[in-house]
Design an enzyme around this catalytic site. Structure first.
Site, short mmCIF file in Angstrom:
data_model
loop_
_atom_site.label_atom_id
_atom_site.label_comp_id
_atom_site.label_asym_id
_atom_site.label_seq_id
_atom_site.Cartn_x
_atom_site.Cartn_y
_atom_site.Cartn_z
N HIS A 16 32.09 35.10 28.22
CA HIS A 16 33.22 36.03 28.76
C HIS A 16 33.46 35.82 30.12
CE1 HIS A 16 34.47 40.69 29.50
NE2 HIS A 16 35.20 39.88 30.45
N HIS A 18 36.66 34.73 32.96
CA HIS A 18 37.89 34.41 33.33
C HIS A 18 38.19 33.20 34.31
CE1 HIS A 18 39.14 38.44 31.72
NE2 HIS A 18 37.72 38.75 32.13
N HIS A 196 39.34 43.26 25.88
CA HIS A 196 38.43 44.08 26.59
C HIS A 196 38.68 45.63 26.28
CE1 HIS A 196 38.39 40.48 29.17
NE2 HIS A 196 37.71 40.98 30.20
N GLU A 199 35.12 49.54 28.98
CA GLU A 199 34.80 48.96 30.23
C GLU A 199 34.84 50.22 30.96
OE1 GLU A 199 37.04 46.02 32.43
OE2 GLU A 199 35.34 45.71 33.86
N ASP A 277 31.97 37.14 33.70
CA ASP A 277 33.23 37.72 33.77
C ASP A 277 34.22 36.98 35.12
OD1 ASP A 277 34.98 39.52 33.24
OD2 ASP A 277 34.14 41.40 33.93
N1 HPA Z 1 38.40 43.53 33.06
C1 HPA Z 1 39.76 43.71 32.75
N2 HPA Z 1 40.54 42.61 32.95
C2 HPA Z 1 39.95 41.46 33.87
C3 HPA Z 1 38.54 41.61 34.13
C4 HPA Z 1 37.75 42.52 33.67
O1 HPA Z 1 36.52 42.55 33.92
N3 HPA Z 1 38.15 40.42 34.92
C5 HPA Z 1 39.36 39.73 34.92
N4 HPA Z 1 40.65 40.48 34.34
ZN ZN Z 2 36.66 40.48 31.71
#
Ligand code: HPA
Ligand code: ZN
Length: 334
Positions: A16, A18, A196, A199, A277
């Site tokens: 995970h 980005h 996702h 969260e 992340d």
């Molecule tokens: N959550 C949602 N979108 C995202 C995240 C995240 O933690 N990081 C980069 N884009």
């Molecule tokens: Zn993410």
């Protein structure tokens, strides 16, 4: 061996991540300068001062602004290469990486430019370090279904370069169901799917991700713990969760890492993994995430080893590759 030494030495996969979230301020300023773009902040220090987030959206606003200086193939190469150099030094041997094409194509950067820069770095580190990786095209959920379908259309001619389709960005108000048709198309094309969910959003969004989008893996999923039937279903379907401890702390998903659900999830029998992340924004790459969560939840070396095993089990590597890495980890635990 201390826990810290074990964390550094054990082979790990990152699932995970980005790529736009690995943009370190120093590189951001260097690329802005060579592309003749003025950043909103006067210096690296001033930019770093802005990295205080009350929630996901406050982070996303800064993250998208930072990505705005990436224009050319070499920019995407430099960004990706810097991430790989860091994780190679941390004992990461495999990475499955999200990229957000709409963040770039909406600014007039060609899809192919983004893809070529990232994949050239992936090819180079496979050759130089034996570091394997896969790319996951992530759809921005705050944009329309139409924009998502267009992005998928644009991407399909390059399908051999990515392994899956994910869903990220502002969660609240953008439930997975909005992208049901996009994910049907992705699955029909033989791509893996991820989203996702949970969260900031409720357990209902996790249900939608698994039932309506048919995801193979779930990103975050913290709030699944509010629904016992959902927890049981995630276990029954063997759906792994990619947890991101330092992200959760920085975005105030948890107020203290000691309250993080990771250990409770392990005890329930869920397949959970540790990930970074957006490490340039959240204060740590993969090993710093392992160290922080191991310290806060007093994890044993066996439990840390189990998390490393999980990172391969939950990956999209072949059964033979999974067995090879998990065998190495189990040998370290003897
Ligand atoms: N959550 C949602 N979108 C995202 C995240 C995240 O933690 N990081 C980069 N884009
Ligand atoms: Zn993410």
């Amino acid at each position: 061996m201390t826990k810290k030494e074990f964390i550094h030495r054990v082979p790990k996969a990152e699932l995970h991540l980005h790529i736009e979230g690995t943009f370190e301020p120093e590189l951001m300023f260097a690329i802005a300068h060579r592309n003749n773009i003025q950043l909103e902040y006067a210096s690296v220090d001033e930019l770093k001062q802005a990295y205080q987030f009350a929630n996901l959206q406050e982070f996303l606003d800064i993250y998208y602004a930072g990505a705005g200086v990436l224009l050319y193939e070499q920019d995407f190469y430099d960004l990706t290469r810097a991430y790989f150099d860091r994780i190679h030094a941390q004992g990461v041997v495999h990475a499955e990486i999200f990229f957000d094409p709409q963040t770039h194509t909406d600014r007039g950067v060609a899809f192919e430019t983004v893809l070529k820069g990232i994949t050239r770095a992936m090819d180079d580190v496979r050759e130089q370090y034996g570091l394997s990786s896969g790319l996951i095209l992530s759809i921005l959920r705050h944009l329309s279904e139409e924009s998502a379908l267009r992005t998928l259309d644009e991407a399909l001619p390059f399908k051999q370069y990515f392994i899956g389709v994910g869903l990220d960005s502002s969660e609240l108000g953008h439930p997975p169901v909005k992208f049901k048709r996009v994910f049907e198309r992705a699955r029909a094309e033989g791509l893996k799917t991820l989203a996702h969910a949970g969260e900031e959003g409720p357990p209902a969004y996790v249900w939608e991700a698994i039932d309506l989008l048919g995801v193979d893996r779930l990103d975050h999923g913290n709030r699944s713990m509010e629904d016992d039937r959902l927890v049981a279903e995630l276990i029954r379907r063997k759906i792994a969760l990619t947890l991101c401890p330092l992200s959760n702390l920085k975005l105030q998903v948890v107020s203290d890492l000691r309250q993080h659900p990771l250990k409770r999830m392990m005890e329930r029998g869920m397949l959970v993994t540790v990930n970074s992340d957006d490490p340039a924004y959240f204060g740590g790459y993969l090993n710093e995430n392992y160290e922080a969560i191991a310290e806060a939840l007093e994890l044993s070396i066996d439990e840390i080893g189990q998390l490393a095993v999980n990172s391969f089990e939950a990956s999209f590597l072949s059964a033979a590759e999974k067995a090879s890495w998990t065998g190495k980890i189990e040998a370290m635990l003897q």
